[in-house]
Design an enzyme around this catalytic site. Sequence first.
Site, mmCIF file in Angstrom:
data_model
loop_
_atom_site.group_PDB
_atom_site.id
_atom_site.type_symbol
_atom_site.label_atom_id
_atom_site.label_comp_id
_atom_site.label_asym_id
_atom_site.label_seq_id
_atom_site.Cartn_x
_atom_site.Cartn_y
_atom_site.Cartn_z
ATOM 1 N N ASP A 354 0.832 -1.194 0.000
ATOM 2 C CA ASP A 354 0.000 0.000 0.000
ATOM 3 C C ASP A 354 0.871 1.250 0.000
ATOM 4 O O ASP A 354 1.845 1.345 0.756
ATOM 5 C CB ASP A 354 -0.900 -0.016 1.243
ATOM 6 C CG ASP A 354 -1.758 1.218 1.375
ATOM 7 O OD1 ASP A 354 -2.613 1.426 0.509
ATOM 8 O OD2 ASP A 354 -1.552 1.972 2.346
ATOM 9 N N GLU A 390 1.883 -0.396 -5.021
ATOM 10 C CA GLU A 390 0.969 0.683 -5.369
ATOM 11 C C GLU A 390 1.865 1.910 -5.535
ATOM 12 O O GLU A 390 2.297 2.500 -4.538
ATOM 13 C CB GLU A 390 -0.069 0.915 -4.272
ATOM 14 C CG GLU A 390 -1.074 1.993 -4.642
ATOM 15 C CD GLU A 390 -2.066 2.291 -3.528
ATOM 16 O OE1 GLU A 390 -3.201 2.690 -3.839
ATOM 17 O OE2 GLU A 390 -1.708 2.136 -2.345
#
Length: 698
Positions: A354, A390
């Site tokens: 993330d 990401e």
Amino acid sequence: MENTITIENSESLRSKPGKPYPLGATFDGEGVNFALFSEHATGVMLCLYDANDPTKEIQTIALTEQTDYVWHIYLDDIKPGQLYGYRVDGPFDPSQGLLFNPNKVLLDPYAKAISGPIDGEVELLGYDLDDESDERFRTQSTTDNSAVIPKSIVIDNAFDWEDDKSPDIPQNRSVIYELHVKGFTAQHPKLPKNIRGTYAGLASPEAIDYLTKLGVTTVELMPVHQFTGESYWGYNSIGFFAPHSGYAANGAMGQQVDEFKGMVKALHKAGLEVVLDVVYNHTAEGNQFGPTLSMKGIDNPAYYWLVEDNKAFYMDYTGTGNTVNMNHPRTLQLVMDSLRYWVTEMHVDGFRFDLASALAQSLSAAGQLSAFLDAVHQDPILSQVKLIAEPWDIQSYHVGNFPVKWSEWNGKYRDCVRSFWKGDEGQAHELALRVLGSPDLYGNDGRNPTNSINLITAHDGFTLNDLVSYNDKHNDANGEDNRDGHNDNLSWNCGAEGPTDDAEINALREKQKRNFLATLLLSQGTPMLLMGDECGRTQQGNNNAYSQDNEISWFNWEWDEKQQALFDYTRQVLALRKDIALLRRRKFYTQDEVSWLCTNGEAMTPENWHDCNTRCLGLHIDGSKVEEQDENGEPISGGQYLLLFNTYWEPLSFSIPKAGRKRKWDVLINTAEDQSKKDVPAGKDLDLAPRSMLVLKA
């Protein structure tokens, strides 16, 4: 030499100095070694708690041994299941980032299990403000938090894995399915209620049969590190080693570890990989107004990136209040130890990071290795698993800039494909790049098409159904007056906002879903499918359902005919991808192997590419010119395929090219409702339905 330590209730434990490594609580069959890093602490107390009453502190032991800033002790006769926490003393000087407060019981950053959620109101950070705009910090909090803070748990790593091993699916064969552990089975009608929404539920034959029947290869689990309860999604970690206790059916006193392992074992047995969505860029402790739960009270300047001029404040590259300081060697060690633990002890097959750009904030130029990226790159264990970034945070966008070995969520793919099927102008040239695996992003740095994680939707944003059903977000249920969530979704409602009885609009929406799915699953690269997109799952227009632990987010297992048809169609396209190696190559296509055609059947010209009204084009793949082996050494050459994309709102005539001696093209996929025509004569004109896609084989 053994010491005898007197504890508050007049009992005694035998102790030894212990060792500074491994960090955390390590059971060796006879006792437990406790080790905690804190560079600036002046004292550390190990607190043991009653498993029957986690608020009852039954033993308090001062740690006197310190090696390389690690406080350590070995206690005989401590067993798995023992609850513990730390009280850490030291200077309290917020302007220097020092927030030591022995009134706070702290979670071990290396805790392998945590006893449960944080109940009640958590005491705020150990100081008060006269006014939120006033930078003068004045008092320490004297409130003891032991009644509301969960406790770390000593565990035994022993587990009967039998002959478990990773399916080790080659990247070009991988199809990722992003799912939420709770949401996937929370409403499953065939599962016992006690295992719905749990690791055991995901490990059930019913759940696994569904995934294998669909045809995906890799489940990407939304965060399963222990997190605080305000976020259904789980992007609020507080334990990098501990599986979230709320997803355990069999108990939260360490049983969650074995239940998680059992889930991985069952998925592996079915040939499915397990990838974790991990949140190392920030923690649940937030900014200067957030709670003290663990690392803030243990060594705030080491664990968090602080503002240089006033270390009472936090650098925030994540939008959550803090950023983990990956430039500190002990913090980097924490993350690396955590990653290796999940691979070696929990048997997971990879990670999706993330806001990965926040982990690489020491990048001085795009693509340069940060300490974290460098450490992962050379690690003999982590460099061999799936690594997915990401590649952005709230301040930077690094799509295409991560180093070799890393795959990336391709946000440019998502946006382009959405715009193209929406009918926006000037998308043809970029669509061609994205369908061929984004060679402009991954073709010049040692990577290949599979490093592009292609996606149309993800947990953050509209579902596929909502992408074609809403022009605007509808987040009223979140309680933020619809201010949260993205405003620009590149969505199109096909003529009505939300559910409608209009048959033509509903038919167009179903066709658009098929267009998106066919484009996604047949593009070069690694496709990622969002949980429920294969059956039209809706969030009622909510594009930021982070707080919706209810039917808005959960998978609905009760389908109508349209949903069943979409599921069957998705299976069909996935099976096609699996069967045709040319549609999932390991290497980029060359100019000799593919050609892009305009509607007259001729090669696209620069004028065609630059014409903003070009909304129809074809991709011709000539397998006879491909000289490549698959991962098993088998040749993948041979065969000719034609992918036709028409996003124009009226029918268009397309001249089908000749294919050597082949007299016809077989229709493999037709996203238009009328799929009765199964072959097309070579060298003839074909009427393409409005907003449709065809896949043909010579």
